[in-house]
Design a protein around this motif. Structure first.
Motif, PDB file in Angstrom:
ATOM      1  N   LEU A   1       2.272  77.630 -24.113  1.00  0.00           N
ATOM      2  CA  LEU A   1       0.939  77.925 -23.573  1.00  0.00           C
ATOM      3  C   LEU A   1       1.065  78.433 -22.144  1.00  0.00           C
ATOM      4  CD1 LEU A   1      -1.091  74.780 -24.748  1.00  0.00           C
ATOM      5  CD2 LEU A   1      -1.201  77.068 -25.702  1.00  0.00           C
TER       6      LEU A   1
ATOM      7  N   GLN B   1      -0.438  80.814 -28.890  1.00  0.00           N
ATOM      8  CA  GLN B   1      -1.532  81.700 -28.498  1.00  0.00           C
ATOM      9  C   GLN B   1      -2.841  81.259 -29.145  1.00  0.00           C
ATOM     10  OE1 GLN B   1      -1.559  84.043 -26.178  1.00  0.00           O
ATOM     11  NE2 GLN B   1      -3.739  84.370 -26.566  1.00  0.00           N
TER      12      GLN B   1
ATOM     13  N   LYS C   1      -4.011  78.307 -27.267  1.00  0.00           N
ATOM     14  CA  LYS C   1      -4.511  78.752 -25.965  1.00  0.00           C
ATOM     15  C   LYS C   1      -5.925  79.301 -26.075  1.00  0.00           C
ATOM     16  CE  LYS C   1      -2.826  81.273 -21.913  1.00  0.00           C
ATOM     17  NZ  LYS C   1      -1.693  82.069 -21.380  1.00  0.00           N
ATOM     18  N   GLU C   2      -6.188  80.060 -27.120  1.00  0.00           N
ATOM     19  CA  GLU C   2      -7.531  80.604 -27.338  1.00  0.00           C
ATOM     20  C   GLU C   2      -8.529  79.479 -27.610  1.00  0.00           C
ATOM     21  OE1 GLU C   2      -7.086  83.457 -30.448  1.00  0.00           O
ATOM     22  OE2 GLU C   2      -5.973  84.891 -29.193  1.00  0.00           O
TER      23      GLU C   2
ATOM     24  N   GLU D   1      -9.264  77.881 -24.258  1.00  0.00           N
ATOM     25  CA  GLU D   1     -10.126  78.746 -23.442  1.00  0.00           C
ATOM     26  C   GLU D   1     -11.566  78.714 -23.932  1.00  0.00           C
ATOM     27  OE1 GLU D   1      -8.106  82.470 -23.677  1.00  0.00           O
ATOM     28  OE2 GLU D   1      -6.700  81.986 -22.047  1.00  0.00           O
TER      29      GLU D   1
ATOM     30  N   GLY E   1       1.509  76.719 -19.348  1.00  0.00           N
ATOM     31  CA  GLY E   1       0.788  75.935 -18.352  1.00  0.00           C
ATOM     32  C   GLY E   1       1.552  74.669 -17.993  1.00  0.00           C
TER      33      GLY E   1
END
Length: 272
Positions: free
Chosen positions: A241, A114, A117-118, A121, A243
């Motif tokens: 993630l 996570q 992932k942040e 992003e 993806g």
């Protein structure tokens, strides 16, 4: 090697049955008609690969665990409110650390994912904002002005590209450092080297990550085994993630049930 051919045969037959069940939820192009319904099959296959990994040899065990991670994540993303699926993924991550002989057994691979992932992003958001600030070159300018504006634009693009590359390196260094913390200090010196678009400094905010792990010459087996598990944990974090498309982990049963006039399963649901 697995204990017997009988076990191997029944294992493949069971997986093929699950793949056959999945086919009823696919259209003629191999895409899911109702991902919510196919989620339970992916979850079932994830449990199966996790259990089967206990019977596998060293290398096959690791591949089965990677496939299990991909399947559990596929189930979770298709039924976000299913607590059973989430718990299965959580249990898988915990059991993986025990199997790998990790130093930190309570490490949270989902939380680490996570955080990554942040970071991704934020990188994408910053890149988009930077690109929007680049001015278009008007048509009603002199040749000298056009050359000057083009040079400025090229310089801006290079700056953005360099920042993307650095952000990508930072993300992967973060994952690498987390993996080393989890596994404990490396038994030998090593270096992780980016390949492909990262090595050429052409990577985009949505590129995959290719790399190799360089070890000292004459590295002992304990060093090789350390980095095999290091890599499984690394890949599990990346898979978490959510993806990673399922076909990328090459699950054989999806191909075994495909007929000449049918297309193989294509994961159109997962966001790349």
């Amino acid at each position: 090697m697995r204990s017997s051919h009988v076990v191997d045969s029944s294992w493949e037959q069971e997986l093929n049955k699950m793949a056959e069940q999945l086919k009823q939820f696919l259209d003629k192009n191999g895409k899911e008609k109702d991902p919510d319904k196919s989620a339970s099959i992916f979850h079932q296959m994830g449990l199966f690969y996790k259990e089967q990994s206990k019977q596998d040899d060293s290398i096959t065990k690791k591949l089965s665990l990677i496939r299990s991670a991909a399947l559990f994540n596929a189930a979770v993303t298709r039924q976000l409110g299913n607590e059973q699926f989430k718990q299965s993924l959580k249990d898988f991550c915990s059991d993986l650390l025990k199997t790998a002989g990790a130093k930190i057994l309570d490490a949270d691979l989902m939380k680490i994912a996570q955080e990554v992932k942040e970071m991704a992003e934020n990188m994408r958001k910053e890149t988009n904002e930077s690109l929007q600030q680049i001015k278009t070159i008007p048509y009603d300018v002199t040749k000298d002005e056009q050359k000057e504006l083009e040079a400025e634009k090229i310089a801006s693009i290079k700056t953005i590209q360099a920042q993307i590359t650095q952000n990508y390196k930072n993300m992967m260094k973060f994952v690498t450092n987390e993996c080393e913390k989890i596994m404990g200090n490396s038994p030998c010196r090593y270096s992780i080297t980016g390949m492909g678009s990262l090595a050429r400094c052409e990577i985009t905010p949505y590129s995959d990550y290719e790399h190799i792990i360089l070890l000292e010459e004459e590295a002992q087996e304990r060093c090789l085994e350390y980095f095999r598990w290091f890599s499984v944990i690394f890949q599990t974090i990346i898979i978490n993630l959510q993806g990673t498309i399922i076909p990328s982990v090459a699950i054989p049963s999806f191909k075994h049930v495909t007929k000449p006039d049918e297309k193989e399963f294509f994961d159109a649901f997962t966001k790349r």
